[in-house]
Design a protein around this motif. Structure first.
Motif, mmCIF file in Angstrom:
data_model
loop_
_atom_site.group_PDB
_atom_site.id
_atom_site.type_symbol
_atom_site.label_atom_id
_atom_site.label_comp_id
_atom_site.label_asym_id
_atom_site.label_seq_id
_atom_site.Cartn_x
_atom_site.Cartn_y
_atom_site.Cartn_z
ATOM 1 N N THR A 1 1.319 18.617 11.693
ATOM 2 C CA THR A 1 0.208 19.414 11.176
ATOM 3 C C THR A 1 -0.958 19.397 12.158
ATOM 4 O OG1 THR A 1 0.880 18.569 9.038
ATOM 5 C CG2 THR A 1 -1.147 19.869 9.117
ATOM 6 N N ASP A 2 -1.313 18.197 12.603
ATOM 7 C CA ASP A 2 -2.311 18.097 13.664
ATOM 8 C C ASP A 2 -2.058 16.794 14.410
ATOM 9 O OD1 ASP A 2 -3.161 16.224 11.960
ATOM 10 O OD2 ASP A 2 -5.163 17.032 11.626
ATOM 11 N N TYR A 3 -2.867 16.531 15.424
ATOM 12 C CA TYR A 3 -2.631 15.363 16.265
ATOM 13 C C TYR A 3 -2.748 14.070 15.466
ATOM 14 C CZ TYR A 3 -2.935 12.270 20.279
ATOM 15 O OH TYR A 3 -2.708 11.279 21.187
ATOM 16 N N MET A 4 -3.773 13.989 14.611
ATOM 17 C CA MET A 4 -3.945 12.780 13.817
ATOM 18 C C MET A 4 -2.756 12.567 12.879
ATOM 19 S SD MET A 4 -6.531 11.318 14.829
ATOM 20 C CE MET A 4 -6.929 10.091 13.611
ATOM 21 N N GLY A 5 -2.183 13.673 12.424
ATOM 22 C CA GLY A 5 -1.022 13.581 11.544
ATOM 23 C C GLY A 5 0.120 12.853 12.228
ATOM 24 N N VAL A 6 0.350 13.178 13.498
ATOM 25 C CA VAL A 6 1.420 12.530 14.257
ATOM 26 C C VAL A 6 1.148 11.044 14.377
ATOM 27 C CG1 VAL A 6 2.681 12.528 16.421
ATOM 28 C CG2 VAL A 6 1.634 14.626 15.627
ATOM 29 N N LEU A 7 -0.096 10.728 14.781
ATOM 30 C CA LEU A 7 -0.443 9.312 14.984
ATOM 31 C C LEU A 7 -0.236 8.530 13.706
ATOM 32 C CD1 LEU A 7 -3.672 9.484 17.157
ATOM 33 C CD2 LEU A 7 -1.283 9.503 17.827
ATOM 34 N N SER A 8 -0.735 9.073 12.599
ATOM 35 C CA SER A 8 -0.617 8.394 11.323
ATOM 36 C C SER A 8 0.857 8.231 10.927
ATOM 37 C CB SER A 8 -1.396 9.179 10.283
ATOM 38 O OG SER A 8 -0.976 8.842 9.003
ATOM 39 N N HIS A 9 1.640 9.279 11.191
ATOM 40 C CA HIS A 9 3.046 9.236 10.787
ATOM 41 C C HIS A 9 3.817 8.159 11.544
ATOM 42 C CE1 HIS A 9 6.705 11.847 9.511
ATOM 43 N NE2 HIS A 9 6.611 10.732 8.831
ATOM 44 N N LEU A 10 3.494 8.002 12.838
ATOM 45 C CA LEU A 10 4.201 7.009 13.647
ATOM 46 C C LEU A 10 3.849 5.588 13.231
ATOM 47 C CD1 LEU A 10 3.846 8.680 17.121
ATOM 48 C CD2 LEU A 10 5.967 8.300 15.896
ATOM 49 N N ARG A 11 2.672 5.433 12.633
ATOM 50 C CA ARG A 11 2.216 4.089 12.262
ATOM 51 C C ARG A 11 2.315 3.871 10.756
ATOM 52 N NH1 ARG A 11 -0.720 1.688 16.311
ATOM 53 N NH2 ARG A 11 -2.075 0.565 14.901
ATOM 54 N N ARG A 12 3.196 4.582 10.119
ATOM 55 C CA ARG A 12 3.320 4.473 8.671
ATOM 56 C C ARG A 12 4.431 3.486 8.335
ATOM 57 N NH1 ARG A 12 2.989 10.174 6.518
ATOM 58 N NH2 ARG A 12 0.932 9.836 7.426
ATOM 59 N N LEU A 13 4.313 2.823 7.196
ATOM 60 C CA LEU A 13 5.427 2.004 6.737
ATOM 61 C C LEU A 13 5.622 2.198 5.250
ATOM 62 C CD1 LEU A 13 4.716 -1.595 5.958
ATOM 63 C CD2 LEU A 13 2.999 -0.451 7.281
ATOM 64 N N ARG A 14 6.851 1.959 4.842
ATOM 65 C CA ARG A 14 7.237 2.316 3.491
ATOM 66 C C ARG A 14 7.831 1.115 2.807
ATOM 67 N NH1 ARG A 14 11.734 6.677 2.274
ATOM 68 N NH2 ARG A 14 12.899 4.832 2.884
ATOM 69 N N SER A 15 7.491 0.931 1.566
ATOM 70 C CA SER A 15 8.112 -0.137 0.793
ATOM 71 C C SER A 15 9.309 0.460 0.059
ATOM 72 C CB SER A 15 7.091 -0.685 -0.196
ATOM 73 O OG SER A 15 7.743 -1.395 -1.196
ATOM 74 N N PRO A 16 10.436 -0.231 0.029
ATOM 75 C CA PRO A 16 11.603 0.366 -0.614
ATOM 76 C C PRO A 16 11.565 0.328 -2.134
ATOM 77 C CG PRO A 16 12.168 -1.769 0.269
ATOM 78 C CD PRO A 16 10.732 -1.532 0.613
ATOM 79 N N LEU A 17 10.426 -0.039 -2.719
ATOM 80 C CA LEU A 17 10.348 -0.077 -4.183
ATOM 81 C C LEU A 17 10.266 1.328 -4.762
ATOM 82 C CD1 LEU A 17 7.814 -2.982 -4.575
ATOM 83 C CD2 LEU A 17 10.245 -3.038 -5.066
ATOM 84 N N SER A 18 10.633 1.430 -6.027
ATOM 85 C CA SER A 18 10.632 2.738 -6.674
ATOM 86 C C SER A 18 9.219 3.239 -6.880
ATOM 87 C CB SER A 18 11.299 2.628 -8.031
ATOM 88 O OG SER A 18 10.934 3.739 -8.807
ATOM 89 N N ARG A 19 9.052 4.555 -6.712
ATOM 90 C CA ARG A 19 7.705 5.066 -6.963
ATOM 91 C C ARG A 19 7.519 5.490 -8.405
ATOM 92 N NH1 ARG A 19 8.379 10.717 -3.817
ATOM 93 N NH2 ARG A 19 10.608 10.566 -3.702
ATOM 94 N N SER A 20 8.625 5.482 -9.195
ATOM 95 C CA SER A 20 8.443 5.906 -10.579
ATOM 96 C C SER A 20 8.210 4.723 -11.501
ATOM 97 C CB SER A 20 9.660 6.706 -11.042
ATOM 98 O OG SER A 20 10.798 5.898 -10.994
ATOM 99 N N GLN A 21 8.262 3.498 -10.954
ATOM 100 C CA GLN A 21 7.958 2.346 -11.788
ATOM 101 C C GLN A 21 6.574 1.835 -11.446
ATOM 102 O OE1 GLN A 21 11.130 -0.470 -11.331
ATOM 103 N NE2 GLN A 21 12.472 0.686 -12.689
ATOM 104 N N PRO A 22 5.921 1.157 -12.387
ATOM 105 C CA PRO A 22 4.534 0.782 -12.113
ATOM 106 C C PRO A 22 4.362 -0.144 -10.903
ATOM 107 C CG PRO A 22 5.240 0.082 -14.323
ATOM 108 C CD PRO A 22 6.353 0.865 -13.752
ATOM 109 N N HIS A 23 5.013 -1.332 -10.892
ATOM 110 C CA HIS A 23 4.875 -2.276 -9.776
ATOM 111 C C HIS A 23 3.432 -2.439 -9.327
ATOM 112 C CE1 HIS A 23 9.112 -2.693 -9.186
ATOM 113 N NE2 HIS A 23 9.270 -1.406 -8.991
ATOM 114 N N PHE A 24 2.576 -2.804 -10.294
ATOM 115 C CA PHE A 24 1.154 -2.841 -9.947
ATOM 116 C C PHE A 24 0.862 -3.827 -8.834
ATOM 117 C CE2 PHE A 24 0.878 -1.217 -14.367
ATOM 118 C CZ PHE A 24 0.462 0.042 -14.002
#
Lengths: 288, 521
Positions: free
Chosen positions: B427-450
């Motif tokens: 989308t833009d340059y910052m988008g790329v930078l942010s995307h490369l430095r992103r991390l994801r937790s394998p937990l479900s997004r439909s459960q609360p997991h507060f």
């Protein structure tokens, strides 16, 4: 994506719940699968869309003995004991029944060999399909009997390359084939004689890019070599000459004027000819 | 530090090379060592040739693996260097040929082993990360980059498969090979559990040690349904006497009391009995010899696999497994007595990040297995038809290529995870930078997991406290902090152990010649 999955969570062995587009472990919340819709490109070509309304299944391919319409009995960890053993027996019988005749078995073997050769020589898919249909036709004409299957696989790959205009030398194919040179030659002769392959003499130009990249010469040298080959064809030097020898000579001549010098020996080696063959065409080119 | 100095440091961290540094380091590491490690694990490809009478067995030995830089093979057969921009424009894959040394060896039964054929052959193509050390643009100056149509400020760190740029999402997993103690409920009662995700060479096994409501310890691990009595298992591992078991768990009088309860309830007294008992569990209804064999196999294969190591005796590994189980037992008891709190799963010390190199290693492992199966099949076919066995004629290079490219192109990773690779956000340059430095937790997004979504104090300096999406993914998708440094796994475990031994740590198996030195105060 149809994949056999265990019904339990791969990490904590908990129970899986499927809701919405996600399959989630009830214990630890691990997302095992999500988004079951395959948004990738469609598998089949829909060129015949008007006549054929089917939209499922893998595309038909000529490079499989059953045209890609095979069925497999998968595995599951859900089955236990007797049921599991029964499925194993069914699977074995099914695999045996997949190939019904000697002829089909030969086809499977030849096609596997063709696939291996094609991947080894990095050839395009059309060549593979064409090679496979050549073997099929050869079987229909009863040419295979008494000749070697490996030879037919290698020969049909070679023939398909020539028809498609992406020629490989006989030696290049023989090097990676399971057949030896005689078997391949016998099979190719039979194919050519009985099926009437639409192949003329090879244009040396087809060999030039490959030899050029093997010799690691400049793009400008390659371009000059092409014009030499074109001129040689017009002047009739190429007739009766080994095309790879001509291609090598053109490259050698083109490189002479520049600062990337080639020796006759190394150029001839790449083309698989003797330096003498190269020299003959070279002198002819010089006389032009 | 004054403001000026801070600014300089800050600039340095936002300089180009550092933005996708974690991807480069991980991937380069995989290229330089990881691939060879995977090949060394595999070592040989066995075949069924030689099962028949009068036939010598044949196997393939795998040697050095080598990756060159990306190139493209044209239809006319010429091979040229490939630059990222060309791969994008022509919708092809930015990948490099992989070569491997293979030797076909025949014999060993009656005749001597002879090398039938040995050659370095192309086994497939490996997608290469743009900007990594194997990339063709590595070390180019800005002018040179512009010359070949590359954006000089592009951070790299992604792959190009069939012309589309795919970035591998860093995933945040629970640390393997660590004991985590926690409370759980079973039939309405509170029980204490010590968990370990034991991991070795891509195989993951969850080992649980539970203290049930009667105060009896039970262990469960893969391939055994239900659970096994703790004392039985420890005795099967060779820790026989009551005194030794108690001593290994703890010297704390309260815990000793708990342990004695367990020992009183013990089902078996000796190692032989224990293995017999275990055999009945893992292969019930089978012959006695098979039961024993199976029990030993299960212990060595499925129980705490991370304790196995090259060059360590099987005997020693077993006693280590027994000690490890005792540590787990201690954790349960301490939790029961309130001597410690349950472990915090969200603490960053208990997290490990899987970056692109680790993911590619998993992928390469399964791809190599697939290739090995194909080579085995091809060898058997060639042998059946009395052909000469040569390395060049048994390797189909599209097998490996296909297995490596497909997961990156679709995101469906091995082990059934999906969405691992994503299309780079342009989308833009910052988008790329942010995307490369992103991390994801394998937990479900439909459960609360507060708790998992909350900002944890240990994320300070590592994870950006404010950048996270709104909505269902809130707190599960995170972004690295600016000055985050990602440390790599230790290269040479032996060297680490030697160092530890020289500092006075005792009982490290597989180490000789290190004299225990007295600690000088």
């Amino acid at each position: 994506m149809s994949q056999a999955r265990s019904p339990n969570c791969p990490e904590c062995d908990g129970r899986l719940n499927a809701h919405g587009d996600e399959t989630v472990c009830g214990e630890c919340g691990l997302v095992v699968a999500e988004d079951r819709i395959d948004r990738g490109p469609e598998w089949r070509s829909f060129a015949d869309d008007d006549t054929n309304p089917e939209r499922t299944g893998a595309p038909l391919t000529r490079s499989r003995h059953d045209r890609g319409l095979s069925t497999e009995i998968g595995r599951s960890t859900r089955l236990k004991g007797r049921k599991r053993r029964q499925m194993a027996r069914l699977r074995r019988q099914h695999n045996r029944a997949r190939i019904s005749s000697k002829r089909e078995r030969n086809q499977v073997y030849a096609f596997t060999e063709i696939r291996r050769l094609v991947s080894r020589l990095s050839l395009p898919e059309q060549v593979r399909d064409h090679a496979c249909s050549l073997v099929r036709s050869a079987q229909n004409e009863d040419l295979v009997r008494g000749r070697s299957l490996e030879g037919f696989a290698a020969a049909s790959v070679y023939a398909a390359c020539r028809v498609a205009g992406v020629s490989r030398t006989v030696d290049e194919v023989t090097d990676v084939a399971r057949a030896d040179a005689n078997e391949q030659q016998a099979a190719y002769d039979a194919l050519n004689r009985e099926l009437g392959l639409p192949v003329g003499p090879i244009d040396p130009v087809e060999y030039i890019p490959r030899f050029a990249s093997k010799l690691d010469v400049d793009a400008s040298v390659e371009r000059r070599a092409r014009t030499f080959a074109e001129e040689a064809r017009k002047a009739g030097i190429t007739t009766g000459r080994n095309p790879s020898g001509v291609a090598a000579a053109c490259l050698y001549t083109a490189a002479r004027g520049t600062d990337c010098q080639l020796t006759q020996r190394e150029t001839a080696d790449v083309a698989g000819v003797t330096p003498v063959t190269l020299r003959n065409t070279y002198t002819d080119l010089q006389n032009q | 530090m004054d403001r000026q100095a801070r600014r300089t440091v800050s600039r340095e961290y936002f300089s180009q090379e550092r933005l996708a540094e974690h991807h480069f380091r991980s991937f380069n590491n995989f290229m330089e060592r990881g691939m060879q490690e995977v090949v060394a694990e595999k070592e040989t490809i066995e075949t069924d040739i030689g099962d028949k009478e009068g036939e010598e067995p044949v196997y393939v030995e795998l040697g050095d693996v080598r990756v060159v830089t990306p190139r493209v093979r044209e239809a006319d057969g010429s091979e040229e260097l490939l630059y990222p921009q060309e791969a994008r424009l022509r919708n092809i894959t930015y990948s490099a040929p992989v070569f491997m040394e293979m030797s076909i060896i025949r014999g060993g039964e009656e005749e001597e082993e002879v090398v039938v054929d040995s050659a370095e052959t192309k086994v497939g193509r490996m997608p290469i990360m743009v900007g990594s050390s194997k990339c063709n643009i590595a070390g180019f100056s800005d002018e040179e980059l512009v010359e070949i149509g590359e954006d000089p400020v592009d951070p790299g760190g992604y792959f190009i498969v069939n012309g589309s740029e795919r970035v591998l999402m860093t995933s945040e997993d629970l640390a393997p090979n660590k004991i985590l103690a926690e409370y759980d409920t079973k039939y309405g009662d509170e029980i204490q559990v010590a968990k370990t995700f034991s991991q070795r060479r891509g195989y993951r096994a969850l080992v649980l040690c539970e203290r049930n409501r009667e105060g009896i310890l039970e262990v469960s691990f893969p391939s055994v349904s239900g659970s096994v009595n703790f004392v039985t298992l420890v005795r099967a591992l060779g820790l026989e006497s009551d005194e030794e078991i108690v001593h290994r768990v703890s010297d704390d009088p309260e815990i000793v009391k708990f342990m004695l309860e367990n020992l009183e309830m013990a089902e078996v007294q000796t190692q032989e009995e224990a293995i017999e008992k275990l055999g009945k569990r893992v292969a019930s209804g089978q012959g006695k010899n098979y039961q024993l064999k199976r029990a030993n196999y299960v212990i060595d294969r499925y129980l705490l696999p991370h304790l196995h190591e090259e060059g360590v005796e099987e005997e020693e590994v077993r006693s280590n497994k027994a000690f490890y189980l005792c540590r787990m037992a201690e954790a349960c008891f301490e939790l029961a007595l309130g001597r410690r709190d349950s472990d915090d799963k969200d603490h960053y010390a208990n997290k490990r990040l899987k970056v692109s190199g680790d993911l590619m290693k998993d992928l390469f492992r399964t791809a190599l297995n697939k290739l090995a199966r194909d080579v085995k099949y091809q060898l058997e076919r060639a042998n059946m038809r009395n052909r000469n066995l040569t390395v060049n004629t048994v390797v189909r290079s599209d097998v490996l290529t296909e297995r490596l490219e497909h997961p990156i192109a679709t995101g469906n990773w091995v082990g059934g995870r999906s969405g691992v690779s994503q299309l780079v956000d342009r989308t833009d340059y910052m988008g790329v930078l942010s995307h490369l430095r992103r991390l994801r937790s394998p937990l479900s997004r439909s459960q609360p997991h507060f708790e998992a979504r909350d900002l944890h104090a240990t994320q300070w300096g590592r994870i950006c406290p404010s950048e996270t999406p709104e909505g269902p993914n809130c707190g599960l998708v995170k972004n690295f902090a600016q000055a985050m440094e990602l440390s790599q796994n230790i290269e040479d475990e032996q060297a680490l152990k030697r160092e530890l031994a020289s500092m006075g740590v005792e009982g490290i198996p597989g180490l000789e010649g290190v004299e225990p030195q007295p600690a000088d105060d």
